[in-house]
Design a protein around this motif. Structure first.
Motif, PDB file in Angstrom:
ATOM      1  N   LYS A 148     -41.403-101.052 -79.928  1.00  0.00           N
ATOM      2  CA  LYS A 148     -42.424-101.389 -80.752  1.00  0.00           C
ATOM      3  C   LYS A 148     -43.738-101.445 -79.975  1.00  0.00           C
ATOM      4  CE  LYS A 148     -39.864-104.146 -84.068  1.00  0.00           C
ATOM      5  NZ  LYS A 148     -39.388-105.446 -84.952  1.00  0.00           N
ATOM      6  N   HIS A 150     -46.607 -99.860 -78.785  1.00  0.00           N
ATOM      7  CA  HIS A 150     -47.254 -98.616 -78.350  1.00  0.00           C
ATOM      8  C   HIS A 150     -48.082 -98.476 -77.465  1.00  0.00           C
ATOM      9  CE1 HIS A 150     -46.583 -97.800 -83.042  1.00  0.00           C
ATOM     10  NE2 HIS A 150     -45.467 -97.802 -82.235  1.00  0.00           N
ATOM     11  N   PRO A 192     -50.915-103.150 -82.338  1.00  0.00           N
ATOM     12  CA  PRO A 192     -49.451-102.534 -81.756  1.00  0.00           C
ATOM     13  C   PRO A 192     -49.813-102.355 -80.277  1.00  0.00           C
ATOM     14  CG  PRO A 192     -51.150-101.027 -82.752  1.00  0.00           C
ATOM     15  CD  PRO A 192     -51.689-102.148 -83.130  1.00  0.00           C
TER      16      PRO A 192
END
Length: 600
Positions: A148, A150, A192
């Motif tokens: 997850k 990024h 993110p």
């Protein structure tokens, strides 16, 4: 397998090894009096740098000529291809998909006949055998490596898309418009990317938006409106050196992304490219970061003191003043961190953090003149108290950013902060209001450490790993660092510490050394950390293991193994590096402790 030797012979062996490694560490001191060290040259950094130079050269309205640096970097990459056809992050790392794909992208863009070369054919064989043949399969392998987070997967995929290796639909969008929010809101925005990757969020986010667009017309309008203000933020947080975090990869990703969307002449790109040109090495390669001068200086000071050799250091007062002068005096523009802390380097791209700040505090406490250092130490202690997370642990940079692994509390960071508090607490006035804060922080910190201890007794660190471990973790480093906190706090008799020591003892290899995890090769760095941790437990049950560990370590020093660093460091998510000073400082500290242990 190590061979047991008589105690007197071992004492002589360890003493001479200590003296040798001390001399080697002192010889690496810079003319300014501190230590700068030398970070590993990186194929990943080199690939991103020549990609950035190529993109700016291609898209800048004046077409500046960077061909000399591009050619040198390209030649270095080709010369350092691994035997399996791929590239690792450093010349001492195994090949991985991230660096191999980045090199492919860089050589594709900068070398027109690359597909006809043997380098290309070997690379394709490596990728096809390990990760897949189609662009979609390769992109999926990159995403799986980072999950997850990024922070690094999206920059890699962006560079690959710019080179035409993957479709833009494979590149997740980044919400760069969130950078326009007040800085204090970032931790609530569930970004993110990690807290230290804001430049990537902005520049790469804009790049993806330009090349990929968005299906939602409202989002297209919002992001178009956010372009200019987010670029203003990007310029505001750019350090004087031009290098974000003093890191070639991050600065390169920013520069190439902006260049690809018509911003090659933007001031951010101009400063970033100059940073890259200033940082290239004589062989045409780039390091992962400019230096870790504050970090390796504090490690060096602590190791020298541990070896009872501080009086051998020339110009000690100047070194102390240099370290004090590196404490931040203003709010940091990058993370919004309050003044009073230390970062990893004396350069402008460094960011104050919860590993270098305890390191500086501990070093200052160990070298005397405490009355002079006390006001600055109080500022650092207050800064650490304010940074502590609600779970009792310490994050690296920013409080409350718990979404992604490298923003969460870390056992190694928490242990380091506890050690700084324990060492300084006796030197504060009895009525100092910081004392109850420190005591509460220490108690919460130990509760956090107990909650993070794994079932086998070990702890995992945040910023160190081992490439030979199946999970790329380094519980040897993590456990040794946590046991140091139990040692300094006088709590080695507690069950958590005893269980940790038992696990560490069980990990010793047949040659007497330690690797980063079970079934990993021994190294100077990891052996030094483990054997020093066991000595601090003051338990006769570990004596045979300690003697074998000291024997291995001293023999390796006499063989010169401390002059070749092991890639155990993590940087910018899971990006490997090695540092010249790690085997020197870790080794000296352990051998200094070993001499005292043998002389008991």
């Amino acid at each position: 397998m190590s061979v047991a030797i008589a105690r007197e012979e071992l004492r002589q062996l360890v003493t001479t090894a200590r003296d040798r490694i001390l001399a080697d560490l002192l010889a690496t001191r810079s003319p300014a009096g501190n230590w700068v060290g030398e970070l590993s040259t990186s194929a990943l950094s080199t690939a991103t740098a020549i990609m950035a130079l190529t993109m700016v050269q291609r898209h800048h309205p004046q077409h500046p000529d960077y061909s000399r640096w591009i050619q040198q970097g390209r030649d270095w990459l080709i010369a350092n291809q691994n035997a399996d056809g791929g590239w690792g992050d450093t010349v001492r790392n195994s090949s991985n998909i991230s660096t191999s794909m980045l090199v492919w992208a860089a050589l594709t863009v900068s070398l027109s006949d690359f597909p006809t070369t043997s380098t290309y054919r070997q690379l394709q064989q490596y990728l096809h055998h390990n990760y897949g043949k189609t662009p979609a399969e390769l992109a999926d392998s990159i995403r799986k490596r980072y999950g997850k987070d990024h922070t690094f997967s999206v920059p890699i995929l962006t560079m690959c898309a710019l080179a035409g290796l993957v479709d833009w639909r494979e590149v997740p969008r980044l919400p760069f418009e969130l950078a326009c929010l007040p800085q204090s809101w970032y931790r609530f925005a569930r970004l993110p990317v990690v807290s230290y990757a804001l430049p990537a969020l902005i520049a790469i986010g804009q790049c993806i938006h330009t090349h990929r667009g968005h299906w939602n017309p409202m989002m297209r309008v919002l992001r178009s409106l956010a372009r200019k203000p987010s670029l203003t933020v990007l310029r505001r947080i750019q350090p004087e050196s031009g290098g974000y975090l003093e890191a070639a990869p991050l600065t390169s990703f920013v520069s190439m992304s902006l260049a690809s969307i018509g911003q090659a002449d933007h001031p951010v790109v101009k400063a970033g490219i100059q940073f890259l040109l200033d940082g290239v090495r004589e062989d045409g390669s780039w390091p992962i970061d400019t230096n870790l001068s504050i970090w390796v200086t504090t490690l060096s000071i602590q190791a020298i003191v541990q070896a009872d050799a501080w009086e051998q250091v020339p110009n000690r007062d100047a070194l102390r003043e240099w370290l004090i002068s590196q404490q931040t005096q203003t709010q940091h523009p990058f993370t919004g961190a309050a003044p009073g802390a230390w970062g990893w380097s004396d350069l402008s791209g460094s960011v104050p953090d919860a590993d270098d700040t305890p390191g500086a505090l501990i070093a200052l406490a160990k070298i005397g003149n405490l009355a002079e250092a006390l006001p600055r130490a109080r500022e650092g202690i207050r800064w650490l108290c304010d940074l502590q997370n609600r779970d009792g642990g310490w994050p690296t940079f920013c409080k409350g950013w718990g979404l992604l692994p490298f923003d969460r509390s870390g056992a190694d960071l928490t242990a380091h902060a506890i050690r700084a508090f324990v060492i300084w607490q006796p030197h504060l006035n009895a009525d100092d209001p910081l004392i109850p804060r420190m005591q509460r922080a220490i108690s919460a910190g130990f509760r956090y450490l107990q909650s993070q201890q794994r079932a086998d007794g070990s702890w995992l660190p945040l910023w160190f790993g081992n490439q030979h471990s199946a999970t790329e973790d380094n519980p040897t480093y993590g456990t040794a660092r946590v046991l140091a906190a139990y040692r300094d706090a006088g709590r080695t008799g507690e069950a958590a510490a005893q269980t940790g020591a038992k696990w560490l003892h069980s990990l010793q290899n047949r040659d007497g050394g330690w690797g980063g995890d079970a079934h990993t090769p021994s190294s100077v760095e990891e052996t030094a950390l483990a054997v020093e941790a066991l000595m601090a437990m003051d338990d006769a049950a570990w004596n045979p293991a300690i003697e074998r560990g000291l024997t291995y370590l001293a023999q390796r020093i006499h063989e010169g193994a401390h002059l070749t660093a092991t890639p155990i460091g993590f940087y910018f998510a899971k990006l490997w590096y090695f540092e010249q000073c790690y085997p020197l400082t870790f080794g000296l500290s352990a051998l200094g402790s070993g001499v005292r242990w043998l002389n008991r």
